[in-house]
Design a protein around this motif. Structure first.
Motif, PDB file in Angstrom:
ATOM      1  N   LYS A 285      -5.907  -1.784   1.991  1.00  0.00           N
ATOM      2  CA  LYS A 285      -5.834  -0.335   1.807  1.00  0.00           C
ATOM      3  C   LYS A 285      -6.216   0.396   3.092  1.00  0.00           C
ATOM      4  O   LYS A 285      -5.576   1.373   3.488  1.00  0.00           O
TER       5      LYS A 285
ATOM      6  N   THR B 226       0.816  -1.229   0.000  1.00  0.00           N
ATOM      7  CA  THR B 226       0.000   0.000   0.000  1.00  0.00           C
ATOM      8  C   THR B 226       0.842   1.268   0.000  1.00  0.00           C
ATOM      9  O   THR B 226       0.464   2.277  -0.588  1.00  0.00           O
TER      10      THR B 226
ATOM     11  N   SER C  75      -3.496   2.699   4.996  1.00  0.00           N
ATOM     12  CA  SER C  75      -3.731   4.147   5.014  1.00  0.00           C
ATOM     13  C   SER C  75      -3.940   4.670   6.432  1.00  0.00           C
ATOM     14  O   SER C  75      -3.519   5.790   6.760  1.00  0.00           O
TER      15      SER C  75
ATOM     16  N   GLU D   6      -8.566  -6.377  -0.883  1.00  0.00           N
ATOM     17  CA  GLU D   6      -7.859  -5.159  -1.306  1.00  0.00           C
ATOM     18  C   GLU D   6      -8.306  -3.964  -0.467  1.00  0.00           C
ATOM     19  O   GLU D   6      -7.491  -3.121  -0.090  1.00  0.00           O
TER      20      GLU D   6
END
Length: 446
Positions: free
Chosen positions: A209, A137, A213, A205
């Motif tokens: 993410k 990521t 993040s 996914e």
């Protein structure tokens, strides 16, 4: 249903016993959990728990016992134990069994028939791929604390002496990841997860993410001075506060004088923008089932509508004490305990505002994305003081990440102060909420 034959075996043992009622509950599941670390499988656990439990009524006494074996001697010991408990217990006219329902909700999506057939190698591959995706990521994500995959295929069956008989089966899959990001001597962690009744319903996914993040977003966090200002709570924090409210909506807490909302039915307890309910039939909800742990059909129960308190959640016992019907909120935490009251899928309805819109109205304030120690809040008075981290805002813009804050206030005042409700409803376990903007809260900084 296959579990019915186990109930038959127990029922034979109850014949000729001096009973005023009985309930037989049978549960079975096939569970799997896999953990990955540094590109390898770190843990692989499979289990097939099974058990049967009885509640036996003698006069106004109700005794509980269980067995994890269908051996006749073990079943006889279970029945004898429940009978002794029923006779020794203080008599209480509140003890009651659930009456049979005319019908039960149809939830065909609750069970994924393809899940048991999915090859275990695919499940291992999924958790290893999740770890790879987390590390990909952002270059600042240096390691993954843990990536996990879990699943369960389960069946329940309940029968009682009033003629109630209901069985159902379900399944669920979970994936979660915990990432660590590092930069300039600073390290921050981030976590995310997904839940679905089916194998194909998980988006790894999105989990990767989310974890990556969240870890990188707080790098370089600073301290800010204390102030009283508008506060935006993201949906994760808001859902945690909703979960904290759950006990106050239970009939047991109201009866014992331990609810924030005792004696407030029909009153404005929250902002008129807040509508809160417990939806036991929510699509893809973790607490969704056709019936509760006593065989009462689950339903969507309004609790707070446009800020006004509508009522509470009941199982059969506390409902009878309050002169109300069960709302389908008797829960079993497994075979080893009798059912007791709990929320199924407690949620605040989403509004129309995006997170950007919530932030746009803030001249100077904070966005809170994580709180520490929320469990220490006083759920009877509603007072809380917790550690928090997030972002400093000016003129609707995020300026920089912030750590070392403390949030203080009262849960009732917090919800009365909601002046905008986000559209981003998300569930974290059995509680869900959108992001919320609070007109004013006390922030202690450095």
């Amino acid at each position: 249903m296959e579990l019915a034959k186990h109930a038959d075996a127990v029922e034979l043992l109850l014949k000729g016993r001096n009973l005023d009622g009985y309930e037989i509950f049978v549960s079975q599941s096939r569970d799997l959990s896999i953990e990955a670390k540094q590109g390898q499988v770190d843990a692989f656990r499979a289990a097939e728990p099974f058990g049967v439990a009885v509640r036996l009524k003698v006069g106004d006494g109700l005794g509980f016992s269980y067995s994890t074996s269908m051996d006749p001697a073990a079943l006889a010991m279970m029945v004898d134990g429940a009978l002794v408990a029923a006779r020794m217990q203080t008599q209480d006219p509140g003890y009651t069994l659930a009456a049979p329902a005319i019908s039960y909700p149809e939830l065909p999506w609750l069970y994924d028939p393809e899940l048991p057939a999915v090859d275990e190698e695919l499940k291992v591959a999924r958790v290893l791929e999740l770890e790879r995706l987390v590390l990909a990521t952002d270059p600042r994500v240096k390691r993954v604390r843990k990536c996990s995959y879990g699943e369960s295929v389960y069946s329940s069956f309940i029968r009682n002496s009033l003629g109630l008989e209901k069985g159902y089966r379900g399944s669920y899959v979970t994936c979660s990841a915990s990432a660590v990001a590092e930069e300039g001597g600073d390290a921050q962690s981030g976590w995310d997860f997904a839940f679905s009744p089916s194998f194909s319903g998980i988006d790894i996914e999105a989990v990767a993410k989310g974890a990556g993040s969240k870890a990188t977003a707080l790098l370089g966090a600073r301290s800010i001075p204390g102030m009283r200002c508008p506060v935006v709570l993201d949906n994760h924090v808001a859902a945690g506060i909703v979960e904290l409210l759950a006990p106050s909506f239970l009939g047991e807490a109201v009866h014992k004088g331990k609810s924030l909302f005792m004696g407030k039915e029909g009153e404005q307890v929250f902002s008129e923008l807040v509508t809160l309910h417990d939806d036991g039939l929510l699509l893809d909800g973790t607490g969704t089932a056709p019936c509760d742990g006593e065989g009462v059909p689950q339903r969507d129960t309004p609790l707070v509508t446009a800020g006004v308190l509508q009522g509470f959640l009941y199982d059969s016992y506390w409902g009878k004490k309050a002169g109300k019907s069960s709302t389908g909120n008797a829960q079993r935490g497994g075979i080893k305990g009798a059912p007791r009251g709990g929320a199924n899928n407690l949620m605040i309805d989403p509004g129309q505002a995006s997170l950007e819109t919530l932030l746009a109205g803030v001249e100077r304030g904070v966005l809170i994305t994580e709180v520490m120690g929320m469990h220490t809040a006083n759920t009877i008075s509603g007072d809380f003081s917790v550690g928090a981290s997030g972002f400093y805002l000016e003129r609707g813009e995020i300026l920089y990440p912030v750590k070392g804050m403390a949030l203080a206030g009262n849960l009732m005042q917090l919800f009365k102060g909601v002046d905008q409700v986000g559209s981003d409803l998300r569930f974290f376990g059995g509680a869900g909420a959108p992001s919320l903007r609070i007109a004013e809260l006390e922030i202690s900084g450095s």
